[in-house]
Design an enzyme around this catalytic site. Structure first.
Site, PDB file in Angstrom:
ATOM      1  N   GLU A  89       0.830  -1.200   0.000  1.00  0.00           N
ATOM      2  CA  GLU A  89       0.000   0.000   0.000  1.00  0.00           C
ATOM      3  C   GLU A  89       0.865   1.251   0.000  1.00  0.00           C
ATOM      4  O   GLU A  89       1.987   1.246   0.494  1.00  0.00           O
ATOM      5  CB  GLU A  89      -0.917   0.000   1.232  1.00  0.00           C
ATOM      6  CG  GLU A  89      -1.927  -1.133   1.173  1.00  0.00           C
ATOM      7  CD  GLU A  89      -2.895  -1.187   2.355  1.00  0.00           C
ATOM      8  OE1 GLU A  89      -4.071  -1.450   2.124  1.00  0.00           O
ATOM      9  OE2 GLU A  89      -2.463  -0.972   3.507  1.00  0.00           O
ATOM     10  N   CYS A 330      -0.827   5.879  10.015  1.00  0.00           N
ATOM     11  CA  CYS A 330       0.431   5.240  10.422  1.00  0.00           C
ATOM     12  C   CYS A 330       0.146   3.929  11.131  1.00  0.00           C
ATOM     13  O   CYS A 330      -0.665   3.876  12.046  1.00  0.00           O
ATOM     14  CB  CYS A 330       1.206   6.104  11.403  1.00  0.00           C
ATOM     15  SG  CYS A 330       1.471   7.757  10.850  1.00  0.00           S
TER      16      CYS A 330
HETATM   17  N1  SAH Z   1       9.996   1.069   9.954  1.00  0.00           N
HETATM   18  C1  SAH Z   1      10.136   2.501   9.846  1.00  0.00           C
HETATM   19  C2  SAH Z   1       9.177   3.071   8.841  1.00  0.00           C
HETATM   20  C3  SAH Z   1       7.710   2.968   9.219  1.00  0.00           C
HETATM   21  S1  SAH Z   1       7.225   4.551   9.645  1.00  0.00           S
HETATM   22  C4  SAH Z   1      10.022   3.122  11.206  1.00  0.00           C
HETATM   23  O1  SAH Z   1       9.763   2.400  12.166  1.00  0.00           O
HETATM   24  O2  SAH Z   1      10.254   4.317  11.354  1.00  0.00           O
HETATM   25  C5  SAH Z   1       5.678   4.346  10.345  1.00  0.00           C
HETATM   26  C6  SAH Z   1       5.556   5.156  11.613  1.00  0.00           C
HETATM   27  O3  SAH Z   1       4.248   4.935  12.165  1.00  0.00           O
HETATM   28  C7  SAH Z   1       6.557   4.723  12.647  1.00  0.00           C
HETATM   29  O4  SAH Z   1       6.995   5.794  13.425  1.00  0.00           O
HETATM   30  C8  SAH Z   1       5.703   3.766  13.443  1.00  0.00           C
HETATM   31  O5  SAH Z   1       6.277   3.514  14.667  1.00  0.00           O
HETATM   32  C9  SAH Z   1       4.387   4.490  13.480  1.00  0.00           C
HETATM   33  N2  SAH Z   1       3.248   3.642  13.818  1.00  0.00           N
HETATM   34  C10 SAH Z   1       3.165   2.303  13.725  1.00  0.00           C
HETATM   35  N3  SAH Z   1       1.958   1.876  14.131  1.00  0.00           N
HETATM   36  C11 SAH Z   1       1.257   2.975  14.491  1.00  0.00           C
HETATM   37  C12 SAH Z   1      -0.061   3.181  14.966  1.00  0.00           C
HETATM   38  N4  SAH Z   1      -0.898   2.181  15.120  1.00  0.00           N
HETATM   39  N5  SAH Z   1      -0.444   4.450  15.232  1.00  0.00           N
HETATM   40  C13 SAH Z   1       0.400   5.481  15.016  1.00  0.00           C
HETATM   41  N6  SAH Z   1       1.648   5.338  14.548  1.00  0.00           N
HETATM   42  C14 SAH Z   1       2.070   4.100  14.286  1.00  0.00           C
END
Ligand code: SAH
Length: 343
Positions: A89, A330
Protein backbone atom coordinates in the site's frame (compact mmCIF):
# COMPACT_ATOMS: atom_id res chain seq x y z
CA UNK A 1 13.61 -8.84 -14.02
CA UNK A 2 15.84 -6.01 -15.24
CA UNK A 3 13.58 -3.05 -14.87
CA UNK A 4 14.70 0.21 -16.41
CA UNK A 5 13.26 1.95 -13.32
CA UNK A 6 16.05 0.38 -11.25
CA UNK A 7 18.61 2.50 -13.02
CA UNK A 8 19.93 5.81 -11.77
CA UNK A 9 21.14 8.30 -14.37
CA UNK A 10 24.71 7.27 -13.57
CA UNK A 11 23.87 3.55 -13.99
CA UNK A 12 22.34 4.25 -17.38
CA UNK A 13 25.31 6.34 -18.45
CA UNK A 14 27.57 3.44 -17.58
CA UNK A 15 25.37 1.10 -19.54
CA UNK A 16 25.46 3.28 -22.64
CA UNK A 17 29.22 3.76 -22.37
CA UNK A 18 29.61 -0.02 -22.05
CA UNK A 19 27.88 -0.54 -25.40
CA UNK A 20 29.91 2.18 -27.09
CA UNK A 21 27.21 4.84 -27.02
CA UNK A 22 27.32 8.41 -25.77
CA UNK A 23 26.37 8.80 -22.14
CA UNK A 24 23.98 11.55 -23.17
CA UNK A 25 21.58 8.75 -24.17
CA UNK A 26 20.90 8.30 -20.46
CA UNK A 27 19.44 11.79 -20.25
CA UNK A 28 17.27 11.11 -23.30
CA UNK A 29 15.93 7.91 -21.78
CA UNK A 30 15.29 9.69 -18.47
CA UNK A 31 13.25 12.33 -20.27
CA UNK A 32 11.15 9.72 -22.01
CA UNK A 33 10.57 7.79 -18.81
CA UNK A 34 10.13 10.56 -16.27
CA UNK A 35 9.04 13.67 -18.20
CA UNK A 36 7.06 12.23 -21.11
CA UNK A 37 6.21 9.07 -19.17
CA UNK A 38 6.20 6.68 -22.13
CA UNK A 39 5.43 3.02 -21.48
CA UNK A 40 7.53 1.44 -24.21
CA UNK A 41 11.01 1.80 -25.68
CA UNK A 42 9.53 1.98 -29.19
CA UNK A 43 8.07 5.37 -28.30
CA UNK A 44 11.54 6.82 -27.69
CA UNK A 45 11.62 8.26 -31.18
CA UNK A 46 14.85 10.22 -30.96
CA UNK A 47 16.82 7.02 -30.43
CA UNK A 48 18.20 4.97 -33.33
CA UNK A 49 16.42 1.73 -34.20
CA UNK A 50 19.41 -0.37 -33.11
CA UNK A 51 19.47 1.30 -29.73
CA UNK A 52 15.75 0.78 -29.19
CA UNK A 53 16.24 -2.87 -30.06
CA UNK A 54 19.02 -3.22 -27.51
CA UNK A 55 16.91 -1.53 -24.84
CA UNK A 56 14.05 -3.91 -25.64
CA UNK A 57 16.44 -6.85 -25.36
CA UNK A 58 18.00 -5.80 -22.08
CA UNK A 59 15.36 -4.02 -20.01
CA UNK A 60 11.72 -4.12 -19.11
CA UNK A 61 9.37 -1.18 -18.56
CA UNK A 62 7.09 -2.42 -15.83
CA UNK A 63 4.11 -1.17 -13.93
CA UNK A 64 2.26 -2.12 -10.78
CA UNK A 65 -1.32 -3.26 -10.96
CA UNK A 66 -3.57 -0.84 -9.17
CA UNK A 67 -6.04 -3.08 -7.35
CA UNK A 68 -8.14 -0.52 -5.49
CA UNK A 69 -8.12 2.88 -3.85
CA UNK A 70 -9.95 4.21 -0.81
CA UNK A 71 -10.45 7.86 0.05
CA UNK A 72 -11.04 9.96 3.12
CA UNK A 73 -10.67 13.71 3.66
CA UNK A 74 -7.35 14.77 2.08
CA UNK A 75 -6.09 11.21 1.87
CA UNK A 76 -6.17 8.41 -0.68
CA UNK A 77 -4.85 4.92 -0.10
CA UNK A 78 -3.61 2.77 -2.98
CA UNK A 79 -3.38 -1.00 -2.98
CA UNK A 80 -0.92 -2.26 -5.59
CA UNK A 81 -0.20 -5.77 -6.76
CA UNK A 82 3.41 -6.60 -7.62
CA UNK A 83 4.61 -8.92 -10.40
CA UNK A 84 4.72 -11.86 -7.96
CA UNK A 85 1.16 -11.17 -6.71
CA UNK A 86 2.31 -9.74 -3.38
CA UNK A 87 0.50 -6.57 -2.41
CA UNK A 88 1.62 -3.29 -0.91
CA UNK A 89 0.00 0.00 0.00
CA UNK A 90 0.93 3.64 -0.52
CA UNK A 91 -0.86 6.67 0.91
CA UNK A 92 -1.28 10.07 -0.68
CA UNK A 93 -1.88 13.06 1.61
CA UNK A 94 -2.93 16.51 0.44
CA UNK A 95 -1.30 19.19 2.57
CA UNK A 96 -1.46 22.93 2.07
CA UNK A 97 2.20 22.73 1.02
CA UNK A 98 1.67 20.04 -1.63
CA UNK A 99 1.03 16.35 -2.23
CA UNK A 100 2.94 14.00 0.00
CA UNK A 101 3.24 10.29 -0.74
CA UNK A 102 3.95 7.70 1.94
CA UNK A 103 5.60 4.72 0.21
CA UNK A 104 6.16 1.15 1.34
CA UNK A 105 9.67 -0.27 1.20
CA UNK A 106 9.13 -3.99 1.82
CA UNK A 107 6.50 -6.69 1.54
CA UNK A 108 5.90 -7.26 5.25
CA UNK A 109 8.40 -6.17 7.91
CA UNK A 110 10.70 -8.01 10.31
CA UNK A 111 10.91 -5.37 13.01
CA UNK A 112 7.91 -6.69 14.92
CA UNK A 113 6.95 -3.49 16.77
CA UNK A 114 4.09 -4.58 18.99
CA UNK A 115 1.81 -1.63 18.25
CA UNK A 116 2.10 -1.76 14.47
CA UNK A 117 -0.41 -3.52 12.25
CA UNK A 118 1.83 -3.13 9.20
CA UNK A 119 4.45 -5.34 10.78
CA UNK A 120 2.21 -8.27 11.61
CA UNK A 121 3.11 -9.92 8.33
CA UNK A 122 6.76 -11.00 8.45
CA UNK A 123 8.95 -9.74 5.69
CA UNK A 124 8.52 -11.66 2.48
CA UNK A 125 10.97 -9.63 0.45
CA UNK A 126 12.47 -6.22 -0.15
CA UNK A 127 10.91 -3.99 -2.76
CA UNK A 128 13.22 -3.28 -5.67
CA UNK A 129 14.07 0.36 -6.37
CA UNK A 130 11.81 0.09 -9.42
CA UNK A 131 8.83 -0.82 -7.23
CA UNK A 132 9.43 2.26 -5.11
CA UNK A 133 9.77 4.49 -8.19
CA UNK A 134 6.60 2.99 -9.65
CA UNK A 135 4.58 3.90 -6.54
CA UNK A 136 5.42 7.55 -7.28
CA UNK A 137 4.79 7.29 -11.04
CA UNK A 138 1.48 5.47 -10.67
CA UNK A 139 0.10 7.90 -8.09
CA UNK A 140 1.14 10.93 -10.14
CA UNK A 141 -0.57 9.38 -13.14
CA UNK A 142 -3.72 8.79 -11.11
CA UNK A 143 -3.98 12.32 -9.71
CA UNK A 144 -2.61 14.04 -12.82
CA UNK A 145 -0.51 16.19 -10.57
CA UNK A 146 2.97 16.22 -9.08
CA UNK A 147 3.98 14.68 -5.82
CA UNK A 148 6.08 17.25 -3.99
CA UNK A 149 7.07 15.25 -0.90
CA UNK A 150 7.91 11.59 -0.29
CA UNK A 151 8.02 9.94 3.12
CA UNK A 152 9.40 6.42 3.47
CA UNK A 153 6.98 5.56 6.25
CA UNK A 154 4.76 2.90 4.74
CA UNK A 155 5.15 -0.83 5.25
CA UNK A 156 8.70 -1.97 5.96
CA UNK A 157 11.92 -0.75 7.50
CA UNK A 158 13.78 1.37 4.91
CA UNK A 159 17.17 0.72 6.50
CA UNK A 160 16.58 -3.03 6.23
CA UNK A 161 16.43 -2.47 2.45
CA UNK A 162 19.13 0.16 2.36
CA UNK A 163 20.64 -0.13 -1.12
CA UNK A 164 17.34 -0.15 -2.98
CA UNK A 165 16.07 2.75 -0.88
CA UNK A 166 19.13 4.86 -1.64
CA UNK A 167 18.84 4.08 -5.33
CA UNK A 168 15.18 5.07 -5.28
CA UNK A 169 16.03 8.38 -3.61
CA UNK A 170 18.68 9.08 -6.23
CA UNK A 171 16.23 8.37 -9.07
CA UNK A 172 13.30 10.48 -7.81
CA UNK A 173 15.62 13.35 -6.87
CA UNK A 174 17.17 13.64 -10.36
CA UNK A 175 16.49 17.25 -11.40
CA UNK A 176 15.92 16.25 -15.01
CA UNK A 177 13.57 13.45 -14.04
CA UNK A 178 10.84 13.25 -11.38
CA UNK A 179 12.70 16.01 -9.53
CA UNK A 180 11.53 15.66 -5.94
CA UNK A 181 13.69 17.97 -3.84
CA UNK A 182 16.09 16.16 -1.52
CA UNK A 183 14.78 18.12 1.48
CA UNK A 184 11.29 16.99 0.57
CA UNK A 185 12.21 13.35 1.13
CA UNK A 186 12.09 11.82 4.62
CA UNK A 187 13.31 8.41 5.61
CA UNK A 188 12.08 6.95 8.87
CA UNK A 189 13.83 4.18 10.78
CA UNK A 190 13.17 2.26 13.97
CA UNK A 191 16.85 2.72 14.79
CA UNK A 192 19.18 0.39 12.91
CA UNK A 193 22.37 1.98 14.18
CA UNK A 194 24.95 0.77 11.61
CA UNK A 195 22.70 1.98 8.80
CA UNK A 196 22.17 5.36 10.43
CA UNK A 197 25.96 5.64 10.46
CA UNK A 198 26.22 4.69 6.81
CA UNK A 199 23.45 7.15 5.96
CA UNK A 200 25.28 9.89 7.89
CA UNK A 201 28.40 9.42 5.82
CA UNK A 202 26.51 9.63 2.54
CA UNK A 203 25.46 13.21 3.35
CA UNK A 204 22.49 13.04 1.03
CA UNK A 205 20.46 15.92 2.48
CA UNK A 206 17.46 13.60 2.96
CA UNK A 207 15.53 14.20 6.21
CA UNK A 208 16.00 11.60 8.91
CA UNK A 209 13.23 10.56 11.29
CA UNK A 210 13.71 8.12 14.15
CA UNK A 211 10.85 6.09 15.57
CA UNK A 212 11.77 6.41 19.23
CA UNK A 213 8.45 5.88 21.04
CA UNK A 214 9.94 5.55 24.53
CA UNK A 215 12.17 7.60 26.82
CA UNK A 216 14.04 4.62 28.31
CA UNK A 217 15.13 1.10 27.42
CA UNK A 218 12.77 -0.52 29.88
CA UNK A 219 9.70 0.69 28.00
CA UNK A 220 11.26 0.51 24.54
CA UNK A 221 12.34 -3.11 25.09
CA UNK A 222 8.71 -4.00 25.70
CA UNK A 223 7.28 -2.42 22.55
CA UNK A 224 10.10 -2.53 19.99
CA UNK A 225 12.16 -5.75 19.70
CA UNK A 226 14.89 -3.87 17.79
CA UNK A 227 15.76 -2.23 21.11
CA UNK A 228 17.24 -5.52 22.28
CA UNK A 229 19.90 -5.00 19.64
CA UNK A 230 20.39 -1.22 19.57
CA UNK A 231 19.77 0.66 22.82
CA UNK A 232 18.47 4.19 23.13
CA UNK A 233 21.93 5.50 24.03
CA UNK A 234 23.39 3.95 20.87
CA UNK A 235 20.73 5.71 18.83
CA UNK A 236 21.22 9.04 20.57
CA UNK A 237 24.97 8.97 20.15
CA UNK A 238 24.79 8.20 16.43
CA UNK A 239 22.09 10.85 15.97
CA UNK A 240 24.40 13.39 17.62
CA UNK A 241 27.12 12.38 15.22
CA UNK A 242 24.68 12.69 12.30
CA UNK A 243 23.79 16.24 13.33
CA UNK A 244 27.43 17.16 13.77
CA UNK A 245 28.41 15.83 10.36
CA UNK A 246 25.39 16.97 8.34
CA UNK A 247 24.20 20.02 10.25
CA UNK A 248 20.63 18.76 9.80
CA UNK A 249 17.86 18.61 12.32
CA UNK A 250 16.47 15.18 13.21
CA UNK A 251 12.86 14.25 13.86
CA UNK A 252 11.94 11.88 16.68
CA UNK A 253 8.59 10.19 16.28
CA UNK A 254 6.84 9.31 19.50
CA UNK A 255 3.55 7.43 19.50
CA UNK A 256 1.51 8.07 22.62
CA UNK A 257 0.17 4.76 23.95
CA UNK A 258 -2.22 5.02 26.84
CA UNK A 259 -0.63 3.98 30.17
CA UNK A 260 2.51 2.72 28.46
CA UNK A 261 4.65 5.75 27.59
CA UNK A 262 2.40 8.78 28.01
CA UNK A 263 2.65 10.03 31.60
CA UNK A 264 4.33 13.18 32.88
CA UNK A 265 7.40 11.27 34.07
CA UNK A 266 7.93 9.88 30.56
CA UNK A 267 7.59 13.36 29.08
CA UNK A 268 10.17 14.74 31.48
CA UNK A 269 12.53 11.86 30.84
CA UNK A 270 12.19 12.37 27.08
CA UNK A 271 12.92 16.08 27.49
CA UNK A 272 16.06 15.27 29.50
CA UNK A 273 17.17 12.76 26.90
CA UNK A 274 16.81 15.20 24.00
CA UNK A 275 17.94 18.39 25.70
CA UNK A 276 20.49 20.25 23.58
CA UNK A 277 19.99 18.04 20.51
CA UNK A 278 18.98 19.82 17.29
CA UNK A 279 15.74 17.93 16.85
CA UNK A 280 12.04 18.08 16.99
CA UNK A 281 9.57 15.65 18.37
CA UNK A 282 6.54 14.57 16.42
CA UNK A 283 3.95 13.24 18.85
CA UNK A 284 1.72 10.68 17.14
CA UNK A 285 -1.72 9.99 18.58
CA UNK A 286 -1.93 6.20 18.40
CA UNK A 287 -4.15 4.79 15.68
CA UNK A 288 -5.99 1.89 17.18
CA UNK A 289 -6.38 -1.22 15.05
CA UNK A 290 -8.76 -4.06 15.60
CA UNK A 291 -6.01 -6.65 16.07
CA UNK A 292 -3.89 -4.89 18.65
CA UNK A 293 -4.91 -3.99 22.17
CA UNK A 294 -2.96 -0.74 22.73
CA UNK A 295 -5.13 2.28 23.37
CA UNK A 296 -4.87 5.84 22.22
CA UNK A 297 -3.95 8.39 24.91
CA UNK A 298 -6.63 10.83 26.03
CA UNK A 299 -6.49 14.34 24.62
CA UNK A 300 -5.67 15.85 28.02
CA UNK A 301 -2.77 13.43 28.41
CA UNK A 302 -1.44 14.28 24.96
CA UNK A 303 -1.72 18.01 25.70
CA UNK A 304 0.07 17.63 29.01
CA UNK A 305 2.89 15.62 27.41
CA UNK A 306 3.21 18.34 24.77
CA UNK A 307 3.32 21.10 27.38
CA UNK A 308 6.08 19.41 29.36
CA UNK A 309 8.25 19.13 26.25
CA UNK A 310 7.52 22.78 25.37
CA UNK A 311 8.42 23.97 28.87
CA UNK A 312 11.73 22.18 28.47
CA UNK A 313 12.35 24.03 25.19
CA UNK A 314 11.99 20.95 23.02
CA UNK A 315 10.51 21.66 19.56
CA UNK A 316 7.37 19.58 19.36
CA UNK A 317 4.34 19.10 17.15
CA UNK A 318 1.36 16.78 17.36
CA UNK A 319 0.91 14.86 14.13
CA UNK A 320 -2.24 15.68 12.23
CA UNK A 321 -4.50 12.66 12.16
CA UNK A 322 -5.28 11.43 8.70
CA UNK A 323 -6.99 8.56 7.08
CA UNK A 324 -7.90 6.39 10.02
CA UNK A 325 -11.34 5.70 8.52
CA UNK A 326 -9.81 3.97 5.54
CA UNK A 327 -7.03 2.33 7.60
CA UNK A 328 -4.51 4.51 5.83
CA UNK A 329 -3.01 5.99 8.98
CA UNK A 330 0.43 5.24 10.42
CA UNK A 331 0.74 1.63 11.44
CA UNK A 332 -2.51 0.59 9.79
CA UNK A 333 -1.19 -0.33 6.37
CA UNK A 334 -1.07 -3.95 5.48
CA UNK A 335 0.73 -5.99 2.91
CA UNK A 336 -1.95 -8.58 2.64
CA UNK A 337 -1.56 -11.62 0.53
CA UNK A 338 -5.31 -11.74 0.20
CA UNK A 339 -7.06 -11.58 -3.13
CA UNK A 340 -9.08 -8.69 -4.41
CA UNK A 341 -12.36 -10.37 -3.65
CA UNK A 342 -11.48 -10.69 0.01
CA UNK A 343 -11.25 -6.94 0.50
N1 SAH B 1 10.00 1.07 9.95
C1 SAH B 1 10.14 2.50 9.85
C2 SAH B 1 9.18 3.07 8.84
C3 SAH B 1 7.71 2.97 9.22
S1 SAH B 1 7.22 4.55 9.65
C4 SAH B 1 10.02 3.12 11.21
O1 SAH B 1 9.76 2.40 12.17
O2 SAH B 1 10.25 4.32 11.35
C5 SAH B 1 5.68 4.35 10.34
C6 SAH B 1 5.56 5.16 11.61
O3 SAH B 1 4.25 4.94 12.17
C7 SAH B 1 6.56 4.72 12.65
O4 SAH B 1 7.00 5.79 13.43
C8 SAH B 1 5.70 3.77 13.44
O5 SAH B 1 6.28 3.51 14.67
C9 SAH B 1 4.39 4.49 13.48
N2 SAH B 1 3.25 3.64 13.82
C10 SAH B 1 3.16 2.30 13.73
N3 SAH B 1 1.96 1.88 14.13
C11 SAH B 1 1.26 2.97 14.49
C12 SAH B 1 -0.06 3.18 14.97
N4 SAH B 1 -0.90 2.18 15.12
N5 SAH B 1 -0.44 4.45 15.23
C13 SAH B 1 0.40 5.48 15.02
N6 SAH B 1 1.65 5.34 14.55
C14 SAH B 1 2.07 4.10 14.29
Amino acid sequence: MNSIYNYTKRDLENYFLSIGESKFRAQQVFEWLYLKRVKGFNEMTNLKKGLIASLNDNFSIDSLRLVTTEEDVDVKKYLFELYDKNKIEAVLMHHDYGNSLCVSTEVGCNMGCLFCESGRLKKIRNLGAFELVLQVLMVEEDIKDRISHVVLMGIGEPFDNYDNVMKFINIINDPKGINIGIRHITVSTCGIVPKIKEFTNEKTGVNLAISLHAPNDKIRDKIMPINKVYKINDIISCVKDYIKKTNRRVTFEYILLSDINDDAACAQQLANLLKGINCYVNLIPYNETSNISFKKSKKVTIDKFYDILKKNNINVTIRREFGSKVSAACGQLRSKKTTESER
